[in-house]
Motif scaffolding. Sequence first.
Motif, short mmCIF file in Angstrom:
data_model
loop_
_atom_site.label_atom_id
_atom_site.label_comp_id
_atom_site.label_asym_id
_atom_site.label_seq_id
_atom_site.Cartn_x
_atom_site.Cartn_y
_atom_site.Cartn_z
N ILE A 14 0.84 -1.20 0.00
CA ILE A 14 0.00 0.00 0.00
C ILE A 14 0.87 1.25 0.00
CG2 ILE A 14 -1.69 1.32 1.35
CD1 ILE A 14 -2.82 -1.45 2.23
N ILE A 15 1.94 1.24 0.77
CA ILE A 15 2.86 2.39 0.80
C ILE A 15 3.57 2.54 -0.54
CG2 ILE A 15 4.98 3.27 1.86
CD1 ILE A 15 3.92 2.07 4.51
N LYS A 16 3.94 1.43 -1.17
CA LYS A 16 4.55 1.51 -2.50
C LYS A 16 3.59 2.13 -3.50
CE LYS A 16 6.43 -2.32 -3.96
NZ LYS A 16 6.89 -3.71 -4.12
N TRP A 17 2.31 1.77 -3.42
CA TRP A 17 1.33 2.37 -4.32
C TRP A 17 1.18 3.86 -4.03
CZ3 TRP A 17 -3.38 4.84 -3.92
CH2 TRP A 17 -4.08 4.99 -5.13
N THR A 18 1.20 4.22 -2.74
CA THR A 18 1.06 5.62 -2.36
C THR A 18 2.24 6.45 -2.88
OG1 THR A 18 -0.12 4.93 -0.37
CG2 THR A 18 0.74 7.18 -0.40
N LEU A 19 3.44 5.89 -2.85
CA LEU A 19 4.65 6.61 -3.25
C LEU A 19 5.04 6.33 -4.70
CD1 LEU A 19 6.74 6.06 -0.01
CD2 LEU A 19 5.50 8.12 -0.70
N ARG A 20 4.13 5.87 -5.51
CA ARG A 20 4.44 5.46 -6.88
C ARG A 20 4.89 6.62 -7.76
NH1 ARG A 20 -0.91 6.07 -6.35
NH2 ARG A 20 -2.08 7.09 -8.03
N ARG A 21 4.57 7.84 -7.41
CA ARG A 21 4.95 8.99 -8.24
C ARG A 21 6.35 9.50 -7.92
NH1 ARG A 21 -0.16 8.69 -8.90
NH2 ARG A 21 -1.59 9.89 -10.09
N SER A 22 6.94 9.03 -6.84
CA SER A 22 8.29 9.44 -6.45
C SER A 22 9.23 8.25 -6.59
CB SER A 22 8.28 9.93 -4.99
OG SER A 22 9.59 10.01 -4.50
N PHE A 23 10.23 8.39 -7.45
CA PHE A 23 11.14 7.27 -7.69
C PHE A 23 11.84 6.85 -6.41
CE2 PHE A 23 15.45 5.78 -8.65
CZ PHE A 23 15.13 4.62 -9.33
N TRP A 24 12.45 7.79 -5.70
CA TRP A 24 13.21 7.43 -4.49
C TRP A 24 12.28 6.99 -3.37
CZ3 TRP A 24 17.78 5.94 -5.16
CH2 TRP A 24 18.57 6.51 -6.16
N GLY A 25 11.11 7.59 -3.28
CA GLY A 25 10.14 7.13 -2.28
C GLY A 25 9.71 5.70 -2.54
N PHE A 26 9.47 5.38 -3.82
CA PHE A 26 9.11 4.02 -4.19
C PHE A 26 10.25 3.05 -3.89
CE2 PHE A 26 8.62 0.47 -7.14
CZ PHE A 26 7.29 0.12 -6.92
N CYS A 27 11.49 3.47 -4.17
CA CYS A 27 12.65 2.61 -3.91
C CYS A 27 12.80 2.33 -2.41
CB CYS A 27 13.92 3.24 -4.46
SG CYS A 27 14.02 3.20 -6.26
N ILE A 28 12.63 3.35 -1.59
CA ILE A 28 12.74 3.17 -0.14
C ILE A 28 11.61 2.29 0.37
CG2 ILE A 28 12.58 4.40 2.07
CD1 ILE A 28 14.10 6.72 0.66
N ALA A 29 10.39 2.50 -0.11
CA ALA A 29 9.27 1.64 0.29
C ALA A 29 9.50 0.21 -0.17
CB ALA A 29 7.97 2.18 -0.29
N ASN A 30 10.07 0.04 -1.34
CA ASN A 30 10.36 -1.30 -1.85
C ASN A 30 11.44 -1.97 -0.99
OD1 ASN A 30 9.83 -3.34 -3.69
ND2 ASN A 30 11.56 -2.76 -4.98
N PHE A 31 12.41 -1.22 -0.52
CA PHE A 31 13.44 -1.76 0.36
C PHE A 31 12.82 -2.27 1.66
CE2 PHE A 31 16.28 -0.95 3.98
CZ PHE A 31 17.30 -1.84 3.68
N PHE A 32 11.98 -1.46 2.29
CA PHE A 32 11.35 -1.88 3.54
C PHE A 32 10.36 -3.02 3.32
CE2 PHE A 32 12.86 2.32 4.97
CZ PHE A 32 13.62 1.87 6.03
N ASN A 33 9.71 -3.04 2.16
CA ASN A 33 8.82 -4.15 1.84
C ASN A 33 9.64 -5.43 1.68
OD1 ASN A 33 6.35 -5.36 1.31
ND2 ASN A 33 6.53 -5.01 -0.87
N GLY A 34 10.82 -5.32 1.11
CA GLY A 34 11.70 -6.48 0.97
C GLY A 34 12.16 -7.03 2.31
N LEU A 35 12.31 -6.16 3.29
CA LEU A 35 12.68 -6.62 4.64
C LEU A 35 11.59 -7.48 5.26
CD1 LEU A 35 14.31 -3.44 6.21
CD2 LEU A 35 15.46 -5.47 5.35
#
Length: 127
Positions: A14-35
């Motif tokens: 859900i956070i990745k979808w929320t931050l989908r318009r920001s590349f770095w925000g999406f990358c950080i959310a993807n990192f924490f999702n990977g954890l």
Amino acid sequence: VILACLAGSVFGSIIKWTLRRSFWGFCIANFFNGLMSGSLPVALAYVSDVFTSLRQKSKQFSVIVGFWVLGQSTGGIIGILMESRGLFAPLWAGAAIMVVAFLVNMKFLVEPGKIRVPAEIDGDEEE
């Protein structure tokens, strides 16, 4: 830990979808999702704690890994089928599937210290 991984993955999607318009925000959310995606090793450790015989453990290991492979394979297919809904729409489908998995685990997961499946159920002895 399994439930925490599932809940973290739901919120991560859900956070990745929320931050989908920001590349770095999406990358950080993807990192924490990977954890939060470490549920496969935890599930394998859970099986070794709950089941007692080698035959039962190997059967359950293969079931868990089979479902994991099925999920990895169908995830891409779901993404392709949802192409018309947008690039990030599969995040919602994945979150919904993880909510269902969370609820199923809440209902059927037993505490490893409370119940152990005896070897006699499968008809084999410890090898």
